[in-house]
Design a protein around this motif. Structure first.
Motif, short mmCIF file in Angstrom:
data_model
loop_
_atom_site.label_atom_id
_atom_site.label_comp_id
_atom_site.label_asym_id
_atom_site.label_seq_id
_atom_site.Cartn_x
_atom_site.Cartn_y
_atom_site.Cartn_z
N ARG A 69 0.82 -1.21 0.00
CA ARG A 69 0.00 0.00 0.00
C ARG A 69 0.86 1.27 0.00
O ARG A 69 0.52 2.24 -0.68
CB ARG A 69 -0.96 -0.01 1.19
N LEU A 70 1.95 1.26 0.76
CA LEU A 70 2.84 2.43 0.78
C LEU A 70 3.41 2.69 -0.62
O LEU A 70 3.51 3.84 -1.05
CB LEU A 70 3.98 2.23 1.77
N LYS A 71 3.77 1.65 -1.33
CA LYS A 71 4.38 1.80 -2.65
C LYS A 71 3.36 2.17 -3.72
O LYS A 71 3.72 2.74 -4.74
CB LYS A 71 5.16 0.54 -3.04
N LYS A 72 2.08 1.88 -3.49
CA LYS A 72 1.02 2.23 -4.45
C LYS A 72 0.55 3.67 -4.30
O LYS A 72 0.05 4.25 -5.26
CB LYS A 72 -0.18 1.29 -4.29
N GLU A 73 0.67 4.24 -3.12
CA GLU A 73 0.20 5.61 -2.85
C GLU A 73 1.18 6.62 -3.40
O GLU A 73 2.38 6.55 -3.10
CB GLU A 73 0.07 5.84 -1.33
N THR A 74 0.71 7.57 -4.15
CA THR A 74 1.57 8.61 -4.71
C THR A 74 2.33 9.35 -3.61
O THR A 74 3.53 9.61 -3.74
CB THR A 74 0.73 9.62 -5.53
N ALA A 75 1.65 9.66 -2.51
CA ALA A 75 2.26 10.44 -1.42
C ALA A 75 3.37 9.69 -0.68
O ALA A 75 4.21 10.31 -0.05
CB ALA A 75 1.19 10.87 -0.43
N THR A 76 3.37 8.36 -0.76
CA THR A 76 4.34 7.58 0.02
C THR A 76 5.24 6.68 -0.83
O THR A 76 6.16 6.05 -0.30
CB THR A 76 3.60 6.70 1.06
#
Length: 126
Positions: A69-76
């Motif tokens: 999820r962290l790698k899929k989110e633009t912000a993270t």
């Protein structure tokens, strides 16, 4: 003047959070923590840390799902993540690299090794 770097620890064991935080703060880092993946993702979005130390075995979503999820989110997506685990997973190093983690680090840790690892991966933002 150097900007103080921030490390986000996503870990369900409070004792590990406290010991890791003490070591990193003594080395000059600012430390935030979350005790589960959902809270860790939310804090990563709002705090934009320089590095995430991520446990694998946690209640709720585990570290692998949290990393995904962290790698899929633009912000993270561009925040370096180090898998921070007590379990030796036979494919842990390879799996973590394939999923986008920058390193794989075993607990319990030697304080100097932890500081070296964080120094290596927590680049100062421009």
């Amino acid at each position: 003047m150097t900007t103080q770097r921030t490390v986000l620890i996503i870990e369900d064991e409070k004792l590990i959070i406290v010991s890791t935080q003490m070591v990193l703060e003594a080395a000059g880092f600012r430390v935030e923590s979350a005790t589960n993946g959902e809270d860790g993702i939310a804090k990563a979005k709002t705090q934009s840390p320089d590095l995430v130390l991520l446990d694998i075995m946690m209640p709720g979503i585990d570290g692998w799902e949290t990393l995904t999820r962290l790698k899929k989110e633009t912000a993270t997506a561009n925040i370096p993540v180090v898998i921070f685990t007590a379990r030796e997973h036979s494919r842990g190093h390879q799996k973590s690299a394939e999923m986008g983690a920058v390193d794989y680090f075993r607990k319990p840790f030697e304080p100097d090794e932890l500081i070296d690892l964080v120094e290596k991966h927590a680049a100062v933002k421009a």
